[in-house]
Scaffold this motif. Structure first.
Motif, short mmCIF file in Angstrom:
data_model
loop_
_atom_site.label_atom_id
_atom_site.label_comp_id
_atom_site.label_asym_id
_atom_site.label_seq_id
_atom_site.Cartn_x
_atom_site.Cartn_y
_atom_site.Cartn_z
N GLY A 301 1.87 61.19 -7.64
CA GLY A 301 2.51 62.29 -8.59
C GLY A 301 2.75 63.40 -7.86
N ASN A 302 3.75 63.28 -7.09
CA ASN A 302 4.40 64.60 -6.37
C ASN A 302 5.77 64.46 -5.95
OD1 ASN A 302 4.72 63.09 -3.82
ND2 ASN A 302 2.43 63.17 -3.65
N GLY A 303 6.35 65.60 -5.64
CA GLY A 303 7.73 65.67 -5.38
C GLY A 303 8.39 64.69 -4.32
N ARG A 304 7.55 64.26 -3.71
CA ARG A 304 8.06 63.33 -2.26
C ARG A 304 8.81 62.14 -3.08
NH1 ARG A 304 6.59 58.72 0.19
NH2 ARG A 304 4.79 58.19 -0.89
N HIS A 305 8.26 61.72 -4.24
CA HIS A 305 8.77 60.44 -4.68
C HIS A 305 10.13 60.90 -5.60
CE1 HIS A 305 6.82 56.91 -3.63
NE2 HIS A 305 5.86 57.73 -3.21
N TYR A 306 10.73 61.88 -5.29
CA TYR A 306 11.91 62.08 -6.21
C TYR A 306 12.88 61.49 -5.31
CZ TYR A 306 10.93 65.76 -9.70
OH TYR A 306 10.23 66.37 -10.41
N ASN A 307 12.67 61.15 -3.91
CA ASN A 307 13.35 60.30 -3.19
C ASN A 307 12.67 59.40 -2.35
OD1 ASN A 307 15.56 59.40 -1.84
ND2 ASN A 307 15.78 61.10 -0.22
N ALA A 308 12.14 58.27 -3.35
CA ALA A 308 11.14 57.31 -2.54
C ALA A 308 12.10 55.93 -2.48
CB ALA A 308 10.22 57.16 -3.87
N THR A 309 13.00 56.09 -1.46
CA THR A 309 13.73 54.84 -1.46
C THR A 309 12.88 53.67 -0.75
OG1 THR A 309 14.35 56.09 0.69
CG2 THR A 309 16.11 56.11 -1.21
N GLU A 310 12.05 53.98 0.03
CA GLU A 310 11.38 52.74 0.55
C GLU A 310 10.51 52.09 -0.55
OE1 GLU A 310 8.36 56.40 0.77
OE2 GLU A 310 10.59 56.01 0.78
N ASP A 311 10.39 52.49 -1.61
CA ASP A 311 9.68 51.98 -2.70
C ASP A 311 10.74 51.21 -3.59
OD1 ASP A 311 7.29 52.55 -1.51
OD2 ASP A 311 7.09 54.49 -2.35
N ILE A 417 6.83 64.89 -13.13
CA ILE A 417 7.93 64.32 -12.32
C ILE A 417 9.01 64.21 -13.40
CG2 ILE A 417 8.79 62.59 -11.08
CD1 ILE A 417 6.66 64.08 -9.60
N ILE A 418 10.10 64.92 -13.28
CA ILE A 418 11.42 65.06 -14.21
C ILE A 418 11.72 63.36 -14.16
CG2 ILE A 418 13.54 65.88 -14.87
CD1 ILE A 418 12.16 68.49 -13.59
N PRO A 419 11.83 62.72 -15.12
CA PRO A 419 12.45 61.41 -15.02
C PRO A 419 14.05 61.28 -14.61
CG PRO A 419 11.08 61.65 -17.00
CD PRO A 419 11.20 62.89 -16.38
N LYS A 420 14.72 62.33 -15.18
CA LYS A 420 16.17 62.05 -14.87
C LYS A 420 16.48 62.29 -13.49
CE LYS A 420 18.36 65.60 -16.69
NZ LYS A 420 19.18 66.31 -17.82
N GLU A 421 15.74 63.30 -12.79
CA GLU A 421 16.03 63.54 -11.27
C GLU A 421 15.54 62.35 -10.42
OE1 GLU A 421 14.52 67.33 -9.91
OE2 GLU A 421 15.61 68.41 -11.44
N PHE A 422 14.27 61.87 -10.96
CA PHE A 422 13.64 60.71 -10.11
C PHE A 422 14.75 59.43 -10.07
CE2 PHE A 422 11.77 56.51 -9.69
CZ PHE A 422 10.76 56.95 -8.87
N ILE A 423 15.28 59.27 -11.58
CA ILE A 423 16.17 58.24 -11.66
C ILE A 423 17.57 58.48 -10.89
CG2 ILE A 423 17.66 57.03 -13.34
CD1 ILE A 423 15.36 57.60 -15.15
N LYS A 424 18.03 59.68 -10.84
CA LYS A 424 19.47 59.96 -10.00
C LYS A 424 19.19 59.90 -8.62
CE LYS A 424 22.90 63.24 -9.50
NZ LYS A 424 23.50 64.62 -9.86
N HIS A 425 18.06 60.47 -8.09
CA HIS A 425 17.81 60.52 -6.62
C HIS A 425 17.51 59.30 -6.18
CE1 HIS A 425 18.12 64.80 -5.66
NE2 HIS A 425 17.21 64.96 -6.55
N ASN A 426 16.92 58.24 -6.78
CA ASN A 426 16.67 56.77 -6.23
C ASN A 426 17.51 55.73 -6.69
OD1 ASN A 426 13.91 57.18 -4.85
ND2 ASN A 426 13.60 58.19 -6.75
N LYS A 427 18.80 56.18 -7.40
CA LYS A 427 19.72 55.38 -7.52
C LYS A 427 19.68 54.38 -8.38
CE LYS A 427 22.12 56.15 -3.24
NZ LYS A 427 22.71 55.68 -1.78
#
Length: 444
Positions: A301-311, A417-427
Motif C-alpha cells: 500500500g504505497n506509491g511505488r505500485h502506481y507503476n508496478a509493471t513487474e507484477d 492508492i488512487i484507482p484511476k492512476e494505478f490503472i492508467k500507469h499500469n496500462k
C-alpha cells in the motif's frame, strides 16, 4: 508431469507404462495374461500403450508430460467418487515405491466432464448467495474474520462481533483456530448468530458458526441454528481439512440453502497431487459457497505500485482466475490478507463487485478501535460502490473527499492508492473497463 532422477537407467516409456498399469490394474506382474483378458473392455483398452489418450511427451532434460485416461464410471460423483478420487490421488495412485528412477510426480490438470456438468446446475450459485444478503450487482460481500484468533473471553469476542455488525459488514466469522469443542460452545455461538442478525436493520448481517471440528450431530446443529436465526441466511464455516467434505455434505443435506464459508487449510500441502482448480471445483460441487482460493495478488500500500509493471502479468492472471471461479466453478472467491484500508477501493476496481472482501487486520488494528476500523472500511466500500454506479469507465471514478483520505492516513497509517492512476500507469484501462461491463451485466 513426471520428473526422473538424473542418473536414471530406466527408459521413460517403461516407467510410464508401469505407472499406468499400477493405476489401472495394480502391479501388472502379479497378473497372468489370461486374467488381464477378463477385465472390462475400458480398463483392458486403457492398458494398451497405443491408445491416444494415454500419452507421454518429453519436455526437457528429465521432465515429461503424461496423460492417463481413467474410466469415469469408477468414480461416480453422486456416490462418493469424488472422495475416492481425491484419496487415491493423494495416496497410492501415483506411488511406485520400488522404482527409484522417479524423482517427482506433479498432477497439473484433471479434466472431469461429469464434474463440469454438475457445477453448471449447482443450486446455490454466487448470484443466489448475493441475493441472500440483498446485494445489488455493484455491492461486494463484506466479511470480517475475528481477531485475535485465540484468547478472547466470550464477552470480548461477542462485543467485537457486535461492533463490526453495526458498521455494515455482511458476514462475521471466527478465524481458523476458533473452533467449537463442545455442545456448550455450539449453543453459545448459535446465540451469537441469533443476536447478530438482529443488530443492523439497514443491511443483512450473519454470523458464521464454525463447524469445522464439531463432532456432534451436524443435522441437529444446523436445525438448531436455523430455528434461532430470525433474519437473513444461515451461514456456517467449515475450513477444509482432512475430515471436512462429509461435514460440508451433511450441512447441505440438513439445509440446502445454507451458505458455507471456507478457508482451504490443506490445499497447498496436497497441490503436487491435486491441482488447485480441481480441489476448488470439488469443494464447490459438495457445497462450499464462499472460499479463499489463493492466487490473490497483495499489493504493497504505497506509491511505488502506481507503476508496478513487474507484477501486472501476475495481477491480470489473478483477476481472470477470480472471475472464472464465479462463472465456472460456481463459488464466491474472497480477497483476504493484505487488505489495508488504503487499498480497498483499488481492489474493488481491479477484482470487481462479485468477490468477497474478507478483512481482518484493517479493522482490528485501527487506532481508534474496532468499530472505527469497521466503519472506515465500510465507508470506503460505500464510496466505491456509489462511484461505480454512476461511471461508465474507470476514468470517471473520483477520489474520496479529503476527510475520508485523512481518516485512512490518521487511523491506519496506510496510503490511499488512487484507482484511476494505478490503472492508467499500469496500462490496465481496457482490461478494467471490459471486466466491469461483464461483471455488471445480467449474463455474468
Amino acid at each position: 508431469m513426471l520428473e526422473l532422477e538424473d542418473n536414471s537407467a530406466s527408459s521413460a516409456d517403461n516407467i510410464f507404462n508401469t505407472l499406468r498399469q499400477n493405476i489401472l490394474a495394480g502391479s501388472y506382474q502379479e497378473y497372468m495374461k489370461d486374467l488381464i483378458e477378463t477385465l472390462s473392455d475400458d480398463i483392458r483398452d486403457s492398458l494398451d500403450p497405443r491408445i491416444s489418450n494415454n500419452r507421454l511427451m518429453h519436455i526437457k532434460n528429465k521432465e515429461y508430460f503424461f496423460e492417463i485416461s481413467l474410466p469415469g464410471r469408477y468414480f461416480p460423483l453422486d456416490r462418493g467418487g469424488d472422495i475416492h478420487l481425491l484419496d487415491s490421488m493423494i495416496g497410492d495412485m501415483f506411488s511406485l515405491q520400488t522404482n527409484t528412477s522417479i524423482k517427482n510426480i506433479y498432477i497439473n490438470q484433471v479434466e472431469w466432464e461429469d464434474l463440469n456438468l454438475s457445477l453448471k446446475i449447482k443450486k446455490q450459485t454466487p448470484e443466489k448467495t448475493r441475493d441472500a444478503f440483498q446485494l445489488d450487482q455493484y455491492q461486494p460481500i463484506l466479511g470480517f474474520s475475528v481477531k485475535p484468533r485465540l484468547g478472547l473471553s466470550d464477552t470480548d469476542y461477542f462485543d467485537r462481533c457486535k461492533e463490526v455488525a453495526r458498521a455494515g459488514f455482511n458476514i462475521i466469522e471466527p478465524d481458523t483456530r476458533k473452533i467449537l469443542l463442545s455442545e456448550y460452545d455450539l449453543d453459545k455461538h448459535i446465540e451469537f448468530a441469533s443476536e447478530i442478525c438482529k443488530i443492523q436493520q439497514k443491511h443483512i448481517c450473519a454470523y458464521s458458526v464454525n463447524l469445522s471440528n464439531y463432532h456432534g450431530n451436524i443435522h441437529q446443529a444446523v436445525e438448531k441454528l436455523s430455528r434461532s436465526v430470525s433474519r437473513g441466511p444461515i451461514v456456517i464455516k467449515i475450513d477444509t481439512g482432512l475430515n471436512s467434505i462429509w461435514r460440508i455434505k451433511a450441512v447441505k443435506e440438513a439445509k440446502h440453502d445454507a451458505i458455507i464459508t471456507s478457508y482451504p487449510l490443506i490445499k497447498k500441502s496436497i497441490s503436487n497431487r491435486v491441482p488447485s482448480k480441481l480441489f476448488d471445483e470439488l469443494l464447490s460441487y459438495n457445497g462450499i459457497d464462499i472460499m479463499y482460493p489463493g492466487g490473490f495478488v497483495a499489493l504493497p500500500g504505497n506509491g511505488r505500485h502506481y507503476n508496478a509493471t513487474e507484477d501486472i502479468t501476475h495481477l491480470s492472471e489473478s483477476i481472470y482466475k477470480y472471475s472464472s471461479h464465479i462463472k465456472s466453478s460456481k463459488f464466491t472467491p474472497t480477497l483476504t490478507g493484505g487488505l489495508s484500508a488504503g487499498l480497498i477501493h483499488l481492489y474493488y476496481e481491479l477484482y470487481g463487485p462479485q468477490v468477497g472482501l474478507f478483512i481482518g487486520g484493517a479493522v482490528s488494528t485501527n487506532k481508534n478501535g474496532l468499530e472505527a476500523g469497521a466503519t472506515l472500511c465500510s465507508d470506503i466500500i460505500n464510496f466505491a460502490v456509489k462511484q461505480r454506479k454512476n461511471a461508465s469507465s474507470y476514468k470517471e471514478i473520483a477520489i474520496p473527499d479529503s476527510n475520508l483520505i485523512k481518516r485512512i492516513k490518521a487511523e491506519t497509517d496506510s496510503e490511499y492508492i488512487i484507482p484511476k492512476e494505478f490503472i492508467k500507469h499500469n496500462k490496465l484501462e481496457n482490461l478494467t473497463d471490459s471486466n466491469w461491463k461483464i461483471w455488471t451485466s445480467h449474463k455474468f
